[in-house]
Design a protein around this motif. Structure first.
Motif, PDB file in Angstrom:
ATOM      1  N   TYR A 486      23.029   3.222 -17.163  1.00  0.00           N
ATOM      2  CA  TYR A 486      22.754   1.811 -17.417  1.00  0.00           C
ATOM      3  C   TYR A 486      21.638   1.309 -16.522  1.00  0.00           C
ATOM      4  O   TYR A 486      21.326   1.880 -15.478  1.00  0.00           O
ATOM      5  CB  TYR A 486      24.014   0.962 -17.226  1.00  0.00           C
ATOM      6  N   ALA A 487      21.062   0.201 -16.956  1.00  0.00           N
ATOM      7  CA  ALA A 487      20.052  -0.519 -16.175  1.00  0.00           C
ATOM      8  C   ALA A 487      20.226  -1.994 -16.477  1.00  0.00           C
ATOM      9  O   ALA A 487      20.415  -2.379 -17.632  1.00  0.00           O
ATOM     10  CB  ALA A 487      18.645  -0.059 -16.534  1.00  0.00           C
ATOM     11  N   PHE A 488      20.169  -2.816 -15.432  1.00  0.00           N
ATOM     12  CA  PHE A 488      20.208  -4.257 -15.660  1.00  0.00           C
ATOM     13  C   PHE A 488      19.542  -4.978 -14.501  1.00  0.00           C
ATOM     14  O   PHE A 488      19.403  -4.441 -13.407  1.00  0.00           O
ATOM     15  CB  PHE A 488      21.645  -4.757 -15.874  1.00  0.00           C
ATOM     16  N   GLN A 489      19.136  -6.195 -14.785  1.00  0.00           N
ATOM     17  CA  GLN A 489      18.428  -7.015 -13.803  1.00  0.00           C
ATOM     18  C   GLN A 489      19.259  -8.239 -13.432  1.00  0.00           C
ATOM     19  O   GLN A 489      20.034  -8.743 -14.241  1.00  0.00           O
ATOM     20  CB  GLN A 489      17.076  -7.479 -14.367  1.00  0.00           C
ATOM     21  N   PHE A 490      19.063  -8.688 -12.199  1.00  0.00           N
ATOM     22  CA  PHE A 490      19.677  -9.938 -11.768  1.00  0.00           C
ATOM     23  C   PHE A 490      18.844 -10.508 -10.626  1.00  0.00           C
ATOM     24  O   PHE A 490      18.057  -9.797  -9.978  1.00  0.00           O
ATOM     25  CB  PHE A 490      21.131  -9.719 -11.328  1.00  0.00           C
ATOM     26  N   ASP A 491      19.032 -11.779 -10.372  1.00  0.00           N
ATOM     27  CA  ASP A 491      18.294 -12.453  -9.306  1.00  0.00           C
ATOM     28  C   ASP A 491      19.053 -12.359  -7.988  1.00  0.00           C
ATOM     29  O   ASP A 491      20.294 -12.355  -7.954  1.00  0.00           O
ATOM     30  CB  ASP A 491      18.070 -13.925  -9.656  1.00  0.00           C
ATOM     31  N   LEU A 492      18.300 -12.289  -6.918  1.00  0.00           N
ATOM     32  CA  LEU A 492      18.880 -12.262  -5.574  1.00  0.00           C
ATOM     33  C   LEU A 492      18.706 -13.649  -4.947  1.00  0.00           C
ATOM     34  O   LEU A 492      17.643 -14.257  -5.048  1.00  0.00           O
ATOM     35  CB  LEU A 492      18.172 -11.201  -4.726  1.00  0.00           C
ATOM     36  N   TYR A 493      19.772 -14.147  -4.314  1.00  0.00           N
ATOM     37  CA  TYR A 493      19.775 -15.522  -3.801  1.00  0.00           C
ATOM     38  C   TYR A 493      20.033 -15.551  -2.299  1.00  0.00           C
ATOM     39  O   TYR A 493      20.740 -14.690  -1.753  1.00  0.00           O
ATOM     40  CB  TYR A 493      20.871 -16.340  -4.496  1.00  0.00           C
ATOM     41  N   ASP A 494      19.465 -16.549  -1.660  1.00  0.00           N
ATOM     42  CA  ASP A 494      19.859 -16.960  -0.322  1.00  0.00           C
ATOM     43  C   ASP A 494      20.507 -18.324  -0.493  1.00  0.00           C
ATOM     44  O   ASP A 494      19.822 -19.326  -0.687  1.00  0.00           O
ATOM     45  CB  ASP A 494      18.638 -17.043   0.600  1.00  0.00           C
ATOM     46  N   LYS A 495      21.820 -18.335  -0.446  1.00  0.00           N
ATOM     47  CA  LYS A 495      22.611 -19.494  -0.860  1.00  0.00           C
ATOM     48  C   LYS A 495      22.272 -19.824  -2.302  1.00  0.00           C
ATOM     49  O   LYS A 495      22.543 -19.037  -3.184  1.00  0.00           O
ATOM     50  CB  LYS A 495      22.418 -20.662   0.092  1.00  0.00           C
ATOM     51  N   ASN A 496      21.607 -20.966  -2.575  1.00  0.00           N
ATOM     52  CA  ASN A 496      21.291 -21.291  -3.966  1.00  0.00           C
ATOM     53  C   ASN A 496      19.797 -21.158  -4.270  1.00  0.00           C
ATOM     54  O   ASN A 496      19.325 -21.641  -5.295  1.00  0.00           O
ATOM     55  CB  ASN A 496      21.756 -22.707  -4.295  1.00  0.00           C
ATOM     56  N   VAL A 497      19.066 -20.478  -3.402  1.00  0.00           N
ATOM     57  CA  VAL A 497      17.624 -20.321  -3.571  1.00  0.00           C
ATOM     58  C   VAL A 497      17.325 -18.886  -4.012  1.00  0.00           C
ATOM     59  O   VAL A 497      17.698 -17.930  -3.326  1.00  0.00           O
ATOM     60  CB  VAL A 497      16.866 -20.639  -2.268  1.00  0.00           C
ATOM     61  N   LYS A 498      16.669 -18.767  -5.153  1.00  0.00           N
ATOM     62  CA  LYS A 498      16.279 -17.454  -5.648  1.00  0.00           C
ATOM     63  C   LYS A 498      15.165 -16.892  -4.777  1.00  0.00           C
ATOM     64  O   LYS A 498      14.128 -17.534  -4.582  1.00  0.00           O
ATOM     65  CB  LYS A 498      15.820 -17.562  -7.099  1.00  0.00           C
ATOM     66  N   ILE A 499      15.361 -15.676  -4.260  1.00  0.00           N
ATOM     67  CA  ILE A 499      14.371 -15.082  -3.371  1.00  0.00           C
ATOM     68  C   ILE A 499      13.795 -13.773  -3.903  1.00  0.00           C
ATOM     69  O   ILE A 499      12.781 -13.288  -3.399  1.00  0.00           O
ATOM     70  CB  ILE A 499      14.961 -14.846  -1.967  1.00  0.00           C
ATOM     71  N   ASN A 500      14.444 -13.192  -4.934  1.00  0.00           N
ATOM     72  CA  ASN A 500      13.936 -11.922  -5.432  1.00  0.00           C
ATOM     73  C   ASN A 500      14.645 -11.581  -6.746  1.00  0.00           C
ATOM     74  O   ASN A 500      15.586 -12.270  -7.159  1.00  0.00           O
ATOM     75  CB  ASN A 500      14.176 -10.803  -4.416  1.00  0.00           C
ATOM     76  N   GLN A 501      14.155 -10.529  -7.364  1.00  0.00           N
ATOM     77  CA  GLN A 501      14.838  -9.999  -8.545  1.00  0.00           C
ATOM     78  C   GLN A 501      15.065  -8.513  -8.350  1.00  0.00           C
ATOM     79  O   GLN A 501      14.200  -7.790  -7.863  1.00  0.00           O
ATOM     80  CB  GLN A 501      14.021 -10.239  -9.821  1.00  0.00           C
ATOM     81  N   ILE A 502      16.266  -8.073  -8.727  1.00  0.00           N
ATOM     82  CA  ILE A 502      16.669  -6.683  -8.533  1.00  0.00           C
ATOM     83  C   ILE A 502      16.836  -6.008  -9.889  1.00  0.00           C
ATOM     84  O   ILE A 502      17.336  -6.606 -10.840  1.00  0.00           O
ATOM     85  CB  ILE A 502      18.005  -6.607  -7.764  1.00  0.00           C
ATOM     86  N   THR A 503      16.419  -4.752  -9.972  1.00  0.00           N
ATOM     87  CA  THR A 503      16.681  -3.922 -11.144  1.00  0.00           C
ATOM     88  C   THR A 503      17.523  -2.726 -10.716  1.00  0.00           C
ATOM     89  O   THR A 503      17.090  -1.929  -9.877  1.00  0.00           O
ATOM     90  CB  THR A 503      15.381  -3.425 -11.791  1.00  0.00           C
ATOM     91  N   PHE A 504      18.709  -2.642 -11.267  1.00  0.00           N
ATOM     92  CA  PHE A 504      19.597  -1.508 -10.993  1.00  0.00           C
ATOM     93  C   PHE A 504      19.386  -0.443 -12.059  1.00  0.00           C
ATOM     94  O   PHE A 504      19.326  -0.748 -13.247  1.00  0.00           O
ATOM     95  CB  PHE A 504      21.057  -1.954 -11.065  1.00  0.00           C
ATOM     96  N   ASN A 505      19.306   0.813 -11.655  1.00  0.00           N
ATOM     97  CA  ASN A 505      19.353   1.960 -12.553  1.00  0.00           C
ATOM     98  C   ASN A 505      20.390   2.925 -12.014  1.00  0.00           C
ATOM     99  O   ASN A 505      20.295   3.347 -10.858  1.00  0.00           O
ATOM    100  CB  ASN A 505      17.999   2.676 -12.629  1.00  0.00           C
ATOM    101  N   ASN A 506      21.350   3.272 -12.836  1.00  0.00           N
ATOM    102  CA  ASN A 506      22.393   4.172 -12.362  1.00  0.00           C
ATOM    103  C   ASN A 506      22.753   5.169 -13.454  1.00  0.00           C
ATOM    104  O   ASN A 506      22.947   4.797 -14.615  1.00  0.00           O
ATOM    105  CB  ASN A 506      23.638   3.380 -11.955  1.00  0.00           C
ATOM    106  N   ASN A 507      22.814   6.432 -13.087  1.00  0.00           N
ATOM    107  CA  ASN A 507      23.250   7.504 -13.968  1.00  0.00           C
ATOM    108  C   ASN A 507      24.473   8.148 -13.329  1.00  0.00           C
ATOM    109  O   ASN A 507      24.397   8.659 -12.207  1.00  0.00           O
ATOM    110  CB  ASN A 507      22.146   8.544 -14.156  1.00  0.00           C
TER     111      ASN A 507
END
Length: 749
Positions: A486-507
């Motif tokens: 699978y692969a999916f994306q989500f946003d990374l937060y510092d409290k309620n402030v978006k600071i980055n976006q992460i993409t997970f890839n896992n086999n």
């Protein structure tokens, strides 16, 4: 069972005419005109037409027949008429039949829906998420011969006709009886007047295209109403002089507006062929009660209204029926038969026979059945065991007969094994995983006996491919092998402030021991090998550079799951729980201790549905987890994460939290309490109030710091549609200012 020809006779009509108009004089003379000889009492036949749910109206007719004291000598029917007529023929009181009707969940009964407690755990775990399903037969995708197989209908008929399982000649029932089937090969009418009564009735009511045809006594049968929906001539040939008819047919539809459903079109098509028989039947009927109503043949849930309408209609014929009863009793008094029949509670089984099994050995059934030969068996327990066998997913149908031979009762279980599998599809949308199409395959016994293979392909912005192979030994135990990419994306937060976006890839590949208990509890223990990476859109920490490349690690795990819910969605009772303990070990050289190390983790998810009333359900729940070794740091997908409203995530320890963004809060220590109040305010419409509270922290000492507490609240309006839940939620929390909108379309997968 026999085929009979039709002959005209007006004897019954003349008799009824004289009985009703002259009454007493007819009682003084025989038909030969001898004034010293008392006339022979004419016999009365009752004929009930088919018409689906509209046949519930016959309860009223039977009640009036009872009230006027009119014994019935012969009964015949088609489709629903065969069910109501058959029950009356074996001695059920009309009030008992009405009670049976009211006690059924007709939606589930007609759609082969069985209680989830009888469905194999893996079928629930990997199913319940698609909207269309196509079987694979002879290595080709095919279309089923019917929408439903009639599995639950078979069991229902077995239950209520059980008191007469020893009688194979229907003329020897309390009231001689016949019903009508249609031979699917020849199109001819087949009279069903002997054999196994539950299956005869099941054959007579097998609506073409809706229920599967029935193999019965050498014939392949569908609904008798296709060729003869009002079998008056056949009841006359049984010996009836006077015919009382109950008719709930509507005749041919004449407008496009009336042909507004599949069942209406099917009914119209089949009606062409029975028009002639209806004309013949009408010509031979002496007293006909026609129930002309606005209800449809599939309005089974309207039973109370239909029964009430039927009684009002039948009472309009009270005087005629009373006059007939009095005239007949003046010739020769006959008391009403006893209508006290009840389903049998248990039966002594002398032997057990399994028929139709080719892939599954006899010992498989023997291990599933608590029923044993030379033993008294509860009928309720027997029906539930049949459901459990059906719920394994290996069979299209599982039916049984109680076969009386001499002085012995044999339990004959007939199974129809499924093909190699099926393909299915579903759709889903939510703001976190975006739009997805799922293509699923379920395969049985293709890689060894007692084996199952489930394959899911999620197509969308967050793709996933999952394959699960299970090789069973015994009934509940199996060895499992799992592949999950699978692969999916989500946003990374510092409290309620978006600071980055992460993409997970896992086999991931998993090998495990699997054991289920009573289809409600499941234990797994095994090993996961994972090949993993995650990437940030913005690189802000050089120590995390190794994350950019795939790295491998292994995990020993043990899990215990439970699912006792009555429904996967909008449950009203039962609980869903998942407890997992794992020990994960980095295997790649580029993962230093500054990043991840051996870690032990445990977490628990628990949600319960408690009915408060018919419409209100209270649903409390908890999520708790901890890193058991405080100095260790697990890989990111072994963190605990909160946020979003997804009840199913790609990673088990990522859970929903009202009022939080998707995976907004990560931690090693989590304790969350949740509460929902579900209100079913109209048919398939629901409104749910929800509240979540708790904390999810990297450090255990902050877990109970009130300054770190999260609290979320919201409301969800839902529609239980054929594609799955369609939901709109408004929510807020103390960590996000303002209200948030969340939309879900379709089953979760």
């Amino acid at each position: 069972m026999s085929n009979r020809t039709f002959c005209f006779s007006s004897r019954g009509t003349l008799l009824l005419f004289f009985l009703l108009l002259t009454g007493l004089p007819v009682t003084l003379f025989s038909q030969k005109g001898d004034p010293l000889t008392k006339a022979k009492r004419p016999s009365v036949g009752l004929v009930l037409s088919g018409g689906g749910a509209k046949g519930f109206a016959y309860i009223g007719l039977l009640r009036v027949i009872q009230e006027v004291g009119l014994p019935i000598d012969y009964i015949g029917g088609s489709s629903i008429g065969s069910i109501i007529g058959g029950l009356y023929a074996i001695g059920y009181h009309p009030d008992s039949i009405a009670k049976m009707i009211r006690s059924q969940n007709w939606n589930d009964l007609l759609k082969d829906v069985i209680d989830r407690k009888y469905i194999a755990y893996e079928e629930k775990e990997y199913g319940e998420k698609t909207i269309v399903k196509l079987p694979i037969k002879d290595k080709k995708i095919s279309i089923s011969s019917s929408i439903y197989k009639g599995q639950e209908v078979n069991l229902l008929l077995n239950k209520y006709f059980s008191p007469v399982y020893k009688i194979s000649d229907f003329k020897k029932l309390q009231t001689p009886f016949l019903c009508i089937g249609t031979d699917l090969f020849t199109g001819n009418e087949v009279i069903l007047d002997n054999g196994y009564l539950p299956m005869a009735v099941r054959s007579s009511m097998s609506i073409p295209g809706y229920f599967a045809p029935v193999d019965y006594m050498g014939n392949y049968l569908v609904d008798g109403g296709v060729v003869n929906n009002y079998p008056v001539k056949d009841v006359k040939l049984m010996g009836a002089d006077i015919i009382i008819g109950g008719d709930v047919q509507t005749g041919l539809f004449t407008t496009r507006e009336q042909l507004n459903s599949i069942t209406a079109i099917l009914d119209q098509i089949t009606s062409y062929y029975r028009v002639r028989e209806n004309v013949i039947g009408d010509s031979l009927t002496d007293l006909k009660v026609h129930f002309k109503m606005d209800y449809g043949m599939m309005d089974f849930e309207q039973y109370d209204s239909i029964i009430a309408f039927g009684e009002r209609t039948a009472r309009a014929y009270y005087r005629q029926l009373k006059a007939l009863a009095d005239s007949l009793n003046a010739i020769e008094f006959r008391p009403l038969k006893k209508f006290v029949t009840r389903p049998i509670d248990s039966v002594f089984i002398d032997s057990i026979v399994i028929r139709g099994n080719k892939k599954m050995p006899y010992k498989y059934f023997n291990s599933m059945l608590h029923t044993r030969k030379n033993k008294m068996v509860s009928m309720e327990e027997l029906n539930n065991e049949i459901r459990t066998i059906y719920g394994t997913g290996f069979f299209e149908t599982v039916t049984y007969q109680l076969e009386w031979k001499g002085n012995e009762t044999n339990l004959v279980i007939d199974v129809k094994e499924g093909g190699i599998g099926s393909l299915s599809a579903g759709v889903h949308f939510d703001p976190d995983y975006n739009a997805s199409l799922i293509l699923s395959g379920s395969f049985r016994n293709i890689l060894g006996r007692n084996s199952k293979l489930f394959v899911d392909l999620n197509l969308g912005l967050n793709p996933r491919l999952r394959a699960v192979y299970m090789l069973g030994f015994g009934v509940q135990a199996a060895i499992g092998f799992n592949l999950d990419f699978y692969a999916f994306q989500f946003d990374l937060y510092d409290k309620n402030v978006k600071i980055n976006q992460i993409t997970f890839n896992n086999n991931k590949a998993s090998l495990y021991f699997n054991n289920s208990f009573r289809n409600r509890f499941n234990f797994k223990a095994g090993f996961d090998y994972e090949y993993f990476r995650f990437r940030k859109d913005i690189e802000n920490d050089s120590i995390q550079n190794p994350y950019q490349d795939f790295s491998s690690y292994g995990t020993f795990f043990a899990s215990l799951a439970a699912d006792t819910r009555d429904r996967a969605y909008f449950s009203t009772r039962g609980f869903n729980a998942f407890l997992r303990a794992e020990y994960t070990m980095p295997l790649a050289d580029n993962w230093t201790r500054e990043l991840f190390s051996n870690s032990a983790i445990i977490f628990l998810k628990y949600d319960h549905s408690i009915p408060l009333s018919r419409r209100f359900v209270f649903q409390p729940g908890i999520f708790a987890g901890a890193l058991l070794r405080i100095d260790d740091s697990p890989p990111p997908q072994h963190f605990l994460a909160l946020g979003g409203l997804n009840p199913r995530n790609y990673i088990d320890q990522y859970v929903s939290f009202t009022g939080a963004e998707f995976l907004q809060q990560f931690g090693n220590y989590s304790l969350v309490a949740r509460a929902k109040l579900q209100y079913n305010f109209y048919k398939k419409l629901y409104f749910t109030l929800r509240a979540d509270g708790g904390a999810n922290e990297m450090d255990s000492d902050k877990l109970f710091d009130s300054r770190e507490y999260m609290f979320g609240y919201g409301g969800t309006l839902s529609y239980d549609s054929f594609i799955g839940p369609v939901e709109v939620s408004l929510m807020g929390s103390n960590i996000n200012p303002g209200l948030m909108l969340f939309i879900n379309l379709g089953f979760w997968f």
